[in-house]
Structure formats: C-alpha cells, structure tokens
Motif scaffolding. Structure first.
Motif, PDB file in Angstrom:
ATOM      1  N   UNK A   1      55.591 -12.992   9.017  1.00  0.00           N
ATOM      2  CA  UNK A   1      54.460 -13.818   8.515  1.00  0.00           C
ATOM      3  C   UNK A   1      54.700 -12.952   7.446  1.00  0.00           C
ATOM      4  N   UNK A   2      54.884 -11.626   7.416  1.00  0.00           N
ATOM      5  CA  UNK A   2      54.882 -10.460   6.054  1.00  0.00           C
ATOM      6  C   UNK A   2      55.377 -11.110   4.862  1.00  0.00           C
ATOM      7  N   UNK A   3      56.621 -11.912   5.005  1.00  0.00           N
ATOM      8  CA  UNK A   3      57.891 -12.586   4.664  1.00  0.00           C
ATOM      9  C   UNK A   3      56.574 -13.417   3.303  1.00  0.00           C
ATOM     10  N   UNK A   4      55.214 -14.161   3.425  1.00  0.00           N
ATOM     11  CA  UNK A   4      54.406 -15.069   2.987  1.00  0.00           C
ATOM     12  C   UNK A   4      53.648 -14.074   2.049  1.00  0.00           C
ATOM     13  N   UNK A   5      53.340 -13.394   2.271  1.00  0.00           N
ATOM     14  CA  UNK A   5      52.020 -12.092   2.050  1.00  0.00           C
ATOM     15  C   UNK A   5      51.842 -12.287   0.427  1.00  0.00           C
ATOM     16  N   UNK A   6      52.879 -12.974  -0.697  1.00  0.00           N
ATOM     17  CA  UNK A   6      52.155 -13.084  -1.807  1.00  0.00           C
ATOM     18  C   UNK A   6      52.485 -14.179  -2.466  1.00  0.00           C
ATOM     19  N   UNK A   7      51.621 -15.483  -2.629  1.00  0.00           N
ATOM     20  CA  UNK A   7      51.568 -16.369  -2.991  1.00  0.00           C
ATOM     21  C   UNK A   7      52.257 -17.113  -4.245  1.00  0.00           C
ATOM     22  N   UNK A   8      52.743 -15.544  -5.208  1.00  0.00           N
ATOM     23  CA  UNK A   8      53.573 -15.758  -6.699  1.00  0.00           C
ATOM     24  C   UNK A   8      54.912 -15.864  -6.363  1.00  0.00           C
ATOM     25  N   UNK A   9      55.490 -15.212  -4.999  1.00  0.00           N
ATOM     26  CA  UNK A   9      56.529 -15.934  -4.822  1.00  0.00           C
ATOM     27  C   UNK A   9      56.781 -17.390  -3.917  1.00  0.00           C
ATOM     28  N   UNK A  10      55.939 -17.560  -2.464  1.00  0.00           N
ATOM     29  CA  UNK A  10      55.958 -18.171  -1.431  1.00  0.00           C
ATOM     30  C   UNK A  10      54.698 -18.680  -1.271  1.00  0.00           C
ATOM     31  N   UNK A  11      54.360 -20.232  -1.107  1.00  0.00           N
ATOM     32  CA  UNK A  11      53.821 -20.937  -0.908  1.00  0.00           C
ATOM     33  C   UNK A  11      53.067 -21.875   0.260  1.00  0.00           C
ATOM     34  N   UNK A  12      51.907 -21.429   0.934  1.00  0.00           N
ATOM     35  CA  UNK A  12      51.769 -22.199   2.257  1.00  0.00           C
ATOM     36  C   UNK A  12      50.675 -22.515   2.303  1.00  0.00           C
ATOM     37  N   UNK A  13      51.001 -24.176   2.514  1.00  0.00           N
ATOM     38  CA  UNK A  13      49.284 -24.783   2.507  1.00  0.00           C
ATOM     39  C   UNK A  13      49.422 -25.851   3.740  1.00  0.00           C
ATOM     40  N   UNK A  14      50.166 -26.191   4.628  1.00  0.00           N
ATOM     41  CA  UNK A  14      50.266 -26.421   5.780  1.00  0.00           C
ATOM     42  C   UNK A  14      50.585 -25.608   6.717  1.00  0.00           C
ATOM     43  N   UNK A  15      50.010 -25.233   8.001  1.00  0.00           N
ATOM     44  CA  UNK A  15      50.849 -25.169   9.236  1.00  0.00           C
ATOM     45  C   UNK A  15      49.701 -24.917   9.825  1.00  0.00           C
ATOM     46  N   UNK A  16      51.454 -24.820  12.130  1.00  0.00           N
ATOM     47  CA  UNK A  16      50.340 -24.489  12.670  1.00  0.00           C
ATOM     48  C   UNK A  16      51.389 -24.348  13.891  1.00  0.00           C
ATOM     49  N   UNK A  17      50.242 -23.228  13.873  1.00  0.00           N
ATOM     50  CA  UNK A  17      50.665 -21.787  14.502  1.00  0.00           C
ATOM     51  C   UNK A  17      50.730 -21.752  16.754  1.00  0.00           C
ATOM     52  N   UNK A  18      51.251 -21.469  17.917  1.00  0.00           N
ATOM     53  CA  UNK A  18      50.598 -22.171  18.737  1.00  0.00           C
ATOM     54  C   UNK A  18      50.957 -20.633  19.619  1.00  0.00           C
ATOM     55  N   UNK A  19      49.998 -20.663  20.128  1.00  0.00           N
ATOM     56  CA  UNK A  19      50.609 -19.583  21.801  1.00  0.00           C
ATOM     57  C   UNK A  19      50.270 -18.241  21.484  1.00  0.00           C
ATOM     58  N   UNK A  20      50.665 -17.233  22.286  1.00  0.00           N
ATOM     59  CA  UNK A  20      50.251 -16.064  22.349  1.00  0.00           C
ATOM     60  C   UNK A  20      51.248 -15.279  20.922  1.00  0.00           C
ATOM     61  N   UNK A  21      51.955 -16.168  20.078  1.00  0.00           N
ATOM     62  CA  UNK A  21      52.780 -15.979  19.440  1.00  0.00           C
ATOM     63  C   UNK A  21      51.779 -14.898  18.204  1.00  0.00           C
ATOM     64  N   UNK A  22      50.940 -15.910  17.591  1.00  0.00           N
ATOM     65  CA  UNK A  22      50.345 -15.266  16.441  1.00  0.00           C
ATOM     66  C   UNK A  22      48.613 -14.717  17.185  1.00  0.00           C
ATOM     67  N   UNK A  23      49.050 -13.218  16.009  1.00  0.00           N
ATOM     68  CA  UNK A  23      48.223 -11.975  16.462  1.00  0.00           C
ATOM     69  C   UNK A  23      47.399 -12.304  14.720  1.00  0.00           C
TER      70      UNK A  23
END
Length: 766
Positions: free
Chosen positions: A71-93
């Motif tokens: 998820x650190x790949x998407x830490x800077x909104x100047x180079x990456x833009x996230x708008x709609x994400x679906x996360x599930x289970x123990x993957x996410x901390x």
C-alpha cells in the motif's frame, strides 16, 4: 455455452505487474520497503484496479505472496490516485490504511478486516472530506484501542484481547457520506451517537446490531432510500419507525432463523403498513421470518393458469395493494416463497432453482450462514433433478467459495455442489476458462481447509476433469496437495483411495520432466509408505493396487524415480507383497510392470541380479495371472537382464541357460492375439533389444511384443513403430545369423502388418 474469450489486455497487464511489483511499478528500498518508481504516474482507474485485483489475488491465488509494504506504492496522491477500493479479510492492517491516508477516497469497503483497530478510525478521518460510501462490515475490532495502564473501569466494555471500547469517535466531519455499512459490529458500539452527525444518509446497513430504540433513524426520513436491519431483534416500535422512512426503496428486515430466537412475528398488518406507507419500495427482504397464516390466500383460492407477478393476482394478500411488482422480494426460508403468484420480478426462496440461485446471489458477500444453506439446496437440485441454469449456478458457487474460503459450511456445501455441477452431463456447456476457475477454487479449498469432508468433496470433483490434461496448468500444485493428503498415516480410507487414484492418473501419459519433478516432491516415497502401511495391516485393497500402479507409471522411462524406488526398500516391499498376497493378480501385474521399468535402466540392473530376485522372476514366467500380463512383464524384466550378457550374470543359481529356456517356453505359450492391459508411449526400451545377438531370447521377446501390439491394436501401434524407426531394425533381424528362425518369421509379419496399415491409411486426396 460459457465464453472462452481471452482476458483483456488491462487484466493481463494488471496481473503481471502485481506478480512482478519490484520489476515493474516499484523498487525495493533497503531490500524491504516497496517504493513507486519516480517516473510513474497512474490515474485512478488503474490504481483502483491494481488494489482491488491485489486483494483478489491474495484471497484466491495460492501462488501469490502478499507484499508487506504494497500500500506504500499509493502513498503519494501526486503520482497515484485512489478513489474506489474494496479490501477484505486479514490482509489489511492499520499501517496499510495509514499508508494511503493522503488519498481522496470516494468509496472504501472494508469487509471482515478484523486486524484493524481504533488506529484506523483516526485514519478514516483523513478521508472524511471526500468519502461518499463506507463499509466497515465485520471489522469487529476497529472500535477498540489498547487498554490504558490504569486498567478499564467497566469490565463489560473489555473484549477478549483486553482492549477497551472507543466511546468518543463519531462521524463528525463526514459531510459527503451517503452510504454506510456497520454490519456485524459488536453490540455495544453506541450507534445512535456515532451516526448523529450524518445529515444526509441515503443507505444504512446495521446487520446484526441490536438496538431497542430505533427512533434515531427518523432523522434521515427524507433521505434514506436503503435500510438493512438483518438479524436485528425487531419490535412494534421498530416497525413504527420504519414506516416513517417514506423515501425507502430497499428494506431488509430478514433474519437467520437458526441463529437465535426472535419473538417478533410478521403479520398481515405489518406487511400492509409497508405497502401503504412506503410507496417507493422496490425491494423488500423478509427472509427467515415466521409468517402468520392470514397473510396469504388458500391454495383453493389461488387463481389457476400461468404464474403471475401482477399485484392484483398476488397470493400474498397485503401485496395486492402494491402499485407495481417489486424488483426483488426476499423470502428465503419463509413459507410465502412456495405460493404461486408472487408480485416480484426476482424472488429469493427455497421453492425452486431460480429462487435458490437468487438467494445465493443476494446473500453471498455478507451472509455465509444463509448462503451455505442455499448452496445445499442447489446441491440437491443438481444431484436429484437437472440444473437448468448451469453457468449461473457454477459462477455463483465459485464466487461463494472464493469469498469464504475459511468458512467450513460454505466449503463443504460448495465443494459438494461443484461435484454434481461439473459431471459429464454438464460438461459440454462449460468453457475451458470456467472449468479452470472451478479447479482453482477446489484447490484453494483443499489448501485452506484441512477437513475430511471438504478434502473428499474436492478430490471427487477433480475426478470429473480430464486428467492430466485439464489439470496440467496447476500440475505441481495439485500433486503437492494430493501428496500432503496422503502423508498422514491415519487418514480417511475413502480420501486415500480417491487421492491415490488421482495421483496415478496425474503421472500417466505425461512427459518425463513432469514425472521427475513429481518424484522429487516425494511421490515415490509416499506411495511406498502407503504400501508399507497396508502390508502391516495385511490388506490388499484399491489403495494398495493403485499405489503400485502409480509407481509403475511414474517410473516409466524415468531412471531417477526407478533409483528412488530401489533406494527406499521397494524390492523388499515387492517380495513381501508377493508372499502376503499370492492370489492378487492385478497387484502382481502392477508390480511386475514397475520392475520392468527398473530393469530398463542399465545402471540399476546389477541391483536386480540376486539369486532371490532372479528366482522370483523366473517362477513368475509360468504365472497365468491376469492373462499373460504377469508372465509377459516377468519375461520383460529378464530380457533386459539377459541383454547385459553372460559376464553380467552374477549368480550361480539359477543358471542363465536354465532361465533362458524357461523364457522361451513362456513366450511360446502366449496367444499372439491376447488383448493387453498395457499402454506404451514409446517403443524405445523394446527396440533397443532388437539389434543384438548377445541374447536371442531377449530379441525374441521384443519381436513378440511388437507383433502382438501391431496385430491387436494396429491403429495405435503401427504408426508409433514406423515413427520410432522400428522397420529398419526388424529388417536387420531377418538378415542376422544369430537370430532364431521363429524370430525372423515374426519380424517379417510385423513388417507386413505395418506396410499394409500404411497403404490402407495413405491419403490419396489431392
């Protein structure tokens, strides 16, 4: 039939990038932390897809390793833009949400993310100015923080991990939030105060949350269009509040009838209130509710003729007042689903296939307890009747198995349903792509759930596929899983039998590289352990016979596996089985076939050169077991040993000449037209015995073998013999001074058979 269209370029590129992150999108900082390349700029369409596909791969693909700092790949909104994400289970901390806190998220779905704690509540505030849709379904620990050093004042606010409930968080500042799912939260989260700052909610899901006073819902009576109160213990007070929400288009007050006892009963009056007061209602779910008799007309009163969805003809009396049919009506495990005239385009229920599939579709994501029972009903339909919507059924079961790979009930019912949905009756309707998806979820189940019923169902389902060809794209993985099933000594007998059968089929008709790879996984050793266990129990059953057959197949033209067989006491087990089960003909055939493979390896033949082994092989020449098979295979073993010449005959007894005479006698006793229980992929081991004069009996055995096979199975073996250069070798035999006359005569007949076959099958078309 399902489509076999290839994946889109976007899908292929996304998959490749995710499997090769540090070689495509990013690089490793300090050999540990993933960072985006500075010259890469990605729009939201690509970023959203990368994240959502990543989650899918982690949950569904066994051979995909999650990256700790993805998820650190998407830490800077100047180079990456996230708008709609679906996360599930123990993957996410917590640290994953923290990594993307600068993004302007519009939609964030967190499903069953139990590792999220109260730290993530603070991260959510970062998205408050943009977030329109938020789901915290099943994130049961997100309202907990570490207990303060002084302890917790109220022991009832402490969860099992000794963390305390956060009481001061609200959705203050989430001015754009319209859709909120708090389903499956712990009971004592203060829902009313939590939600009070939200002014314009359009959709709210409070599944499983108990609140005695629902009056707070009226603050959104002019905006709320969707309300889900699944498994909420309702009362008349709740109903009075619900009917004030006049904008509602979707209302779900369903319940799981098995989870607990609910006093509330749906009456004709309540349903009438919904119809009268909620004029915009398009979707209603009342599954699982006890319905009082006066809600429906009697069977005698139901209008005959074609089923109608017109409200005026409704069998459910209160729904006759509807202005139009509902788009969806949830009636699963509700007696109303069995009525004839139901005023809805789509109905979930348990009456027929259509209703059952609608139930699976509606409840899979958030209600595995309901979904498993619906899939069980589908299982009965596929087993007893015929499934008319096969492709839809398969896709729904696949989705449920992917979504709930750690849910025992889903895995048991889903794997059982797949067995019937993939059998030969339905095969023509299924594309290669769809069948591969089935194989992948079956292997996921075997891998994730070490439970007898699941393992058995999965193994049985794999038997519905063409083996090895349909499983080749997952060849290594399926072998590893089957060997892991067979490793424990205490194992369910039926699973052992199916798994050994599958192992045998997987090593039959594959190239030698596959066989060597499987041998190195422990295939040979596992089969020998199974045989040893059966010997100790003095049982010769299908597991014993399949194990020897599997060893026969995996050692075919594979010297490394033959050597492994010898190194792990294979010959002792052979002798012990021969002694313990003297009448088991198929067992003898399989064992001798295997030893024929060992004897084909020149470097290993000295290990067969003992008085005991040679005597056993010689005595088996006279065996009538399984037609000529045992005698034929014993003669084949001895033919290769004889081929090494008199100087390699390292035993005094029995003498070489004596064995040679017994071999001649055995060959002459065989019927040349015998139908065979054998399958040659190559004649190379036989052909190498032809151009030599050191052992005429070996040469004769090889010529007899070719004559028998081209006579009985010309279509298969004439082309093979011609292709592998057997004809010149047979012509040379005819000119050889050392060859016996009967061998020469047989060689002529083989040449004649193949020449006739070639002429008959010559293509004369222009």
């Amino acid at each position: 039939m399902a489509s076999d269209t290839p994946e889109s370029l976007m899908a292929l590129c996304t998959d490749f990038c995710l499997r090769n992150l540090d070689g495509t999108l990013g690089y490793l900082l300090d050999k540990e932390t993933l960072r985006l390349h500075p010259d890469i700029f990605l729009p939201s369409e690509i970023c959203d897809r990368l994240v959502n596909e990543y989650v899918e791969l982690v949950n569904a693909a066994c051979n995909f390793e999650p990256h700790e700092s993805f998820f650190s790949l998407f830490s800077d909104p100047r180079s990456t833009r996230l708008t709609r994400i679906h996360l599930r289970e123990d993957l996410v901390q917590d640290q994953d949400l923290e990594a993307i806190r600068k993004q302007d998220l519009v939609e964030l779905y967190l499903t069953n993310c139990e590792k999220l704690s109260a730290k993530s509540l603070q991260t959510l505030r970062s998205f408050s100015h943009t977030l329109v849709s938020l789901s915290l379904f099943g994130c049961t620990n997100i309202f907990y923080e570490e207990e303060n050093p002084g302890g917790c004042e109220d022991e009832y606010l402490v969860n099992p991990t000794c963390q305390v409930l956060v009481k001061d968080f609200t959705f203050e500042g989430f001015s754009r939030l319209r859709f909120l799912n708090l389903g499956r939260m712990i009971d004592w989260v203060p829902v009313e105060s939590l939600l009070r700052p939200l002014n314009s909610l359009a959709a709210l899901d409070l599944s499983g949350i108990q609140t005695s006073d629902a009056a707070f819902l009226t603050q959104w009576k002019d905006s709320l269009v969707s309300l889900v109160l699944y498994n909420m213990d309702l009362s008349d007070d709740h109903i009075r509040v619900i009917v004030q929400l006049h904008k509602l288009r979707h209302l779900d007050i369903s319940r799981d009838r098995l989870s607990s006892y609910y006093k509330f009963k749906l009456t004709r009056e309540v349903l009438s209130l919904f119809v009268q007061k909620l004029g915009n209602l398009m979707s209603l779910d009342i599954s699982g509710h006890m319905i009082l008799e006066n809600c429906s007309i009697s069977k005698m009163e139901e209008e005959a003729g074609q089923t109608s969805i017109e409200p005026s003809k409704s069998s459910i009396i209160p729904f006759r007042a509807l202005k139009r049919p509902l788009q969806f009506l949830g009636l699963f495990e509700n007696s109303l689903c069995r009525l004839t005239h139901i005023p809805a385009y789509k109905v979930s229920g348990d009456k027929n296939e259509e209703q059952v599939l609608n139930a699976i579709e509606a409840y899979t994501e958030h209600r595995p307890e309901i979904t498993s029972r619906a899939i069980n009903l589908l299982f009965d339909i596929a087993r007893i009747e015929r499934c008319n919507q096969l492709l839809r059924a398969l896709k729904l079961v696949i989705t449920a198995l992917k979504c709930h790979k750690y849910d025992r009930n889903i895995q048991v019912t889903g794997s059982a349903a797949l067995f019937y949905l993939t059998n030969s009756e339905y095969r023509s309707e299924q594309s290669v792509k769809l069948r591969r998806q089935v194989i992948q979820v079956v292997l996921n189940g075997m891998e994730s759930y070490q439970e007898v019923t699941v393992q058995r169902n999965c193994c049985l389902t794999l038997c519905n596929f063409g083996i090895p060809e349909e499983l080749e794209f997952q060849y290594r993985r399926v072998n590893e899983l089957l060997l892991s099933i067979l490793n424990p000594t205490r194992q369910d007998e039926s699973i052992q039998r199916i798994a050994v059968h599958l192992c045998n089929a997987l090593v039959c008709q594959v190239d030698n590289d596959h066989k060597e790879a499987v041998g190195k996984m422990g295939f040979v050793v596992t089969m020998l352990k199974l045989i040893q266990k059966k010997l100790l129990d003095k049982i010769c059953d299908q597991v014993m016979e399949f194990s020897w057959s599997a060893l026969w197949n995996i050692t075919d033209e594979t010297p490394d596996n033959c050597e492994m067989f010898l190194n792990f006491n294979g010959m002792k087990l052979f002798l012990d089985c021969l002694k313990e089960f003297p009448e088991k003909q198929e067992l003898h055939r399989n064992m001798l076939g295997l030893l024929g493979n060992v004897a084909e390896v020149k470097e290993l033949r000295p290990q067969l050169m003992t008085s005991q082994f040679i005597s056993v092989f010689s005595n088996l020449l006279e065996s009538k077991a399984d037609g000529i098979e045992v005698s034929y295979n014993a003669c084949g073993v001895l033919s290769h040993i004889m081929f090494d010449g008199p100087e390699a005959w390292g035993v005094c007894e029995p003498q070489r000449e004596e064995v040679e005479e017994r071999m001649w006698a055995a060959i002459q006793s065989w019927d040349i037209n015998s139908r065979r229980n054998i399958n040659y992929r190559s004649f190379e081991p036989i052909l190498r015995l032809l151009p030599q004069g050191i052992s005429p009996v070996s040469q004769h055995w090889a010529t007899w073998a070719l004559y028998n096979l081209v006579s009985v199975y010309p279509d298969k073996y004439c082309p093979l013999l011609i292709k592998e250069g057997g004809m010149p070798l047979l012509r040379d035999i005819i000119k050889m001074a050392t060859a016996r006359q009967e061998t020469k005569e047989m060689a002529r007949k083989v040449i004649e058979h193949c020449s006739n076959f070639k002429e008959e099958n010559m293509d004369t078309s222009r």
